[in-house]
Design a protein around this motif. Structure first.
Motif, mmCIF file in Angstrom:
data_model
loop_
_atom_site.group_PDB
_atom_site.id
_atom_site.type_symbol
_atom_site.label_atom_id
_atom_site.label_comp_id
_atom_site.label_asym_id
_atom_site.label_seq_id
_atom_site.Cartn_x
_atom_site.Cartn_y
_atom_site.Cartn_z
ATOM 1 N N THR A 36 -5.921 0.957 -6.371
ATOM 2 C CA THR A 36 -4.299 1.616 -6.887
ATOM 3 C C THR A 36 -4.511 2.579 -7.930
ATOM 4 O O THR A 36 -4.203 3.781 -7.956
ATOM 5 N N MET A 37 -5.402 2.075 -9.185
ATOM 6 C CA MET A 37 -5.758 3.078 -10.246
ATOM 7 C C MET A 37 -6.414 4.319 -9.789
ATOM 8 O O MET A 37 -6.156 5.382 -10.302
ATOM 9 N N LEU B 14 3.998 5.762 -5.253
ATOM 10 C CA LEU B 14 4.065 5.902 -6.696
ATOM 11 C C LEU B 14 3.071 6.833 -7.028
ATOM 12 O O LEU B 14 3.600 7.655 -7.904
ATOM 13 N N SER B 15 2.014 6.978 -6.608
ATOM 14 C CA SER B 15 1.060 8.250 -6.949
ATOM 15 C C SER B 15 1.656 9.549 -6.700
ATOM 16 O O SER B 15 1.564 10.355 -7.644
ATOM 17 N N HIS B 16 2.313 9.804 -5.618
ATOM 18 C CA HIS B 16 2.890 11.003 -5.246
ATOM 19 C C HIS B 16 4.046 11.368 -6.481
ATOM 20 O O HIS B 16 4.145 12.280 -6.890
ATOM 21 N N ALA C 221 0.807 -1.195 -0.008
ATOM 22 C CA ALA C 221 -0.086 -0.004 -0.119
ATOM 23 C C ALA C 221 0.805 1.323 -0.156
ATOM 24 O O ALA C 221 0.597 2.201 -0.889
ATOM 25 N N VAL C 222 1.849 1.438 0.795
ATOM 26 C CA VAL C 222 2.826 2.493 0.943
ATOM 27 C C VAL C 222 3.580 2.575 -0.565
ATOM 28 O O VAL C 222 3.519 3.624 -1.042
ATOM 29 N N MET C 223 3.843 1.353 -1.131
ATOM 30 C CA MET C 223 4.515 1.568 -2.300
ATOM 31 C C MET C 223 3.610 2.238 -3.423
ATOM 32 O O MET C 223 3.955 3.285 -4.135
ATOM 33 N N LYS D 173 -4.341 11.525 -8.336
ATOM 34 C CA LYS D 173 -3.170 12.344 -8.219
ATOM 35 C C LYS D 173 -2.728 12.955 -9.542
ATOM 36 O O LYS D 173 -2.385 13.918 -9.425
ATOM 37 N N VAL D 174 -2.708 12.000 -10.499
ATOM 38 C CA VAL D 174 -2.061 12.630 -11.812
ATOM 39 C C VAL D 174 -3.040 13.480 -12.621
ATOM 40 O O VAL D 174 -2.564 13.881 -13.574
ATOM 41 N N SER D 175 -4.582 13.302 -12.421
ATOM 42 C CA SER D 175 -5.188 13.838 -13.281
ATOM 43 C C SER D 175 -5.313 15.453 -12.863
ATOM 44 O O SER D 175 -4.982 15.811 -11.841
#
Lengths: 240, 172
Positions: free
Chosen positions: A228-229, A130-132, A124-126, A235-237
């Protein structure tokens, strides 16, 4: 009834780390199984897929569907392999603890690696990390920072809490489901199955619960990848 | 080694080592999957997509071609049918013309034959008339000589001659 974990405490670079050898064993086994499945599925590639290749392409299309339901493929394509690895690894891990457990000298060796909170939280942390990482890489640091104050500046504390809550719920949901499944199997096999009558009585609920655990394991793998997605796309949108 | 269904034993305490190990293994697994499964499979999937796209394009092209050929064939059949009809009509017309020509020729021929026959008949008749007239003349001479033999008055003779002549004329 409780079993000990085979812990070792080596000191690396002046830091004492705790290793659970059973976890390491099971993580390795699950990874090897996933790798072997993937390797066997893609040995004979053909334009007209057959057998295992079909199966693996189905997995790929399934994960592609998950990614596409959260972001457009141009952005999400790079997370495809992450989703495939996650869903296969988590599903295989969930299944590993179902058929049996191996206890040696009072130490529990064979179990689901995902029945350990350290493992699920690591995943989960990974994912959240990754999202950050991708948020900063794809939007720039200032945009990424500003997102913590949207839509209102006073949402900032909630946004910070959200990140930790996301991580915790993502990891603990998986852990809780699989751990609870193994607890119940342990209770059925260990406590109910005493004596001939107990064994007979335990057969049907054990089979039923194992079947249900297969279902739960598959669902949890799907949910983990889906969330996850969701987190990554959140985050990325640019438009929220 | 004993195997049973005991599954408890998530260790208490913070397993920092497990976390690091899990992360490392996951990253290794991800890299291996990407290299050995994902990349070749993606390659073949893209290849297949391209193949399907090109096949669809080819099918579309051949469909258009087939349509064109069909149209062409249809037009050819149409023109051939038209030509055949024309030929038949021409032949019919030609036959009709020939028929009327032949009929006209036959009619003309028969007319000519009829005329010739009429002419011949008239000639024959004139000839016969002349012959008759000569004979009448000789006959009248004969009659006259006979009458003279029988002692005939001049008046009676005249009368007889006239009578004969008249009779001979009426017989025509």
């Amino acid at each position: 009834m409780d079993h000990k974990s085979p812990l070792i405490h080596p000191e690396i670079f002046g830091v004492t780390l705790t290793f659970n050898l059973a976890n390491m064993l099971m993580i390795t086994i699950a990874s090897v199984i996933v790798f072997l499945i993937a390797l066997l599925a893609t040995r004979q590639l053909a334009m007209k897929p057959t057998g295992m290749q079909n199966f693996f392409e189905w997995i790929m299309d399934f994960v592609k569907g998950i990614v596409k339901s959260n972001m457009d493929w141009k952005t999400g394509g790079r997370f495809h392999i992450l989703g495939i690895t996650l869903i296969m690894y988590i599903f295989v891990s969930n299944m590993l603890g179902l058929p049996f457990a191996i206890v040696y000298n009072d130490y529990l060796w064979w179990k689901s690696p995902t029945a350990d909170p350290a493992v699920t939280l690591a995943l989960a942390v990974m994912v959240v990390g990754l999202s950050h990482y991708y948020a900063i890489r794809m939007k720039g640091f200032s945009e990424y920072g500003k997102d913590f104050f949207r839509p209102m500046w006073f949402m900032f504390p909630l946004k910070i809490i959200e990140e930790f809550a996301n991580t915790l719920t993502l990891g603990l949901r998986l852990y809780g489901n699989i751990f609870a499944g193994e607890i119940l199997l342990t209770l059925l096999a260990g406590s109910l199955a005493t004596g001939v009558g107990g064994h007979l009585a335990a057969i049907i609920p054990t089979i039923a619960w194992m079947g249900f655990s297969v279902f739960v394991g598959a669902i949890q793998a799907f949910i983990f990848v889906m969330l996850t997605m969701v987190y990554i796309s959140h985050k990325v949108s640019h438009d929220h | 080694m004993t195997t049973n269904a005991y599954a408890l034993g998530a260790g208490a305490g913070f397993n920092g080592g497990d976390i690091l190990f899990q992360l490392a293994m996951f990253i290794i697994l991800l890299a291996l999957l990407k290299k050995f499964a994902w990349a070749p499979l993606m390659g073949i999937m893209t290849q297949r997509e391209e193949h399907i796209a090109s096949e669809i394009e080819a099918a579309e092209k051949s469909r258009v071609e087939a349509n064109q050929l069909l149209e062409q064939t249809r037009a050819e059949v149409k023109s051939a049918r038209l030509e055949a009809q024309n030929t038949i009509e021409n032949a019919k017309k030609l036959g009709e013309e020939q028929k009327s020509e032949i009929l006209a020729a036959a009619r003309a021929e028969s007319e000519r034959l009829k005329e010739a026959a009429k002419l011949e008949i008239a000639q024959e008749r004139d000839q016969a008339m002349n012959l008759l007239r000569e004979q009448v003349a000789s006959l009248s001479v004969m009659i006259a000589s006979k009458v003279i033999e029988k002692d005939l008055s001049a008046a009676d003779q005249e009368k007889l001659i006239n009578q004969y002549i008249q009779e001979a004329g009426e017989e025509q």
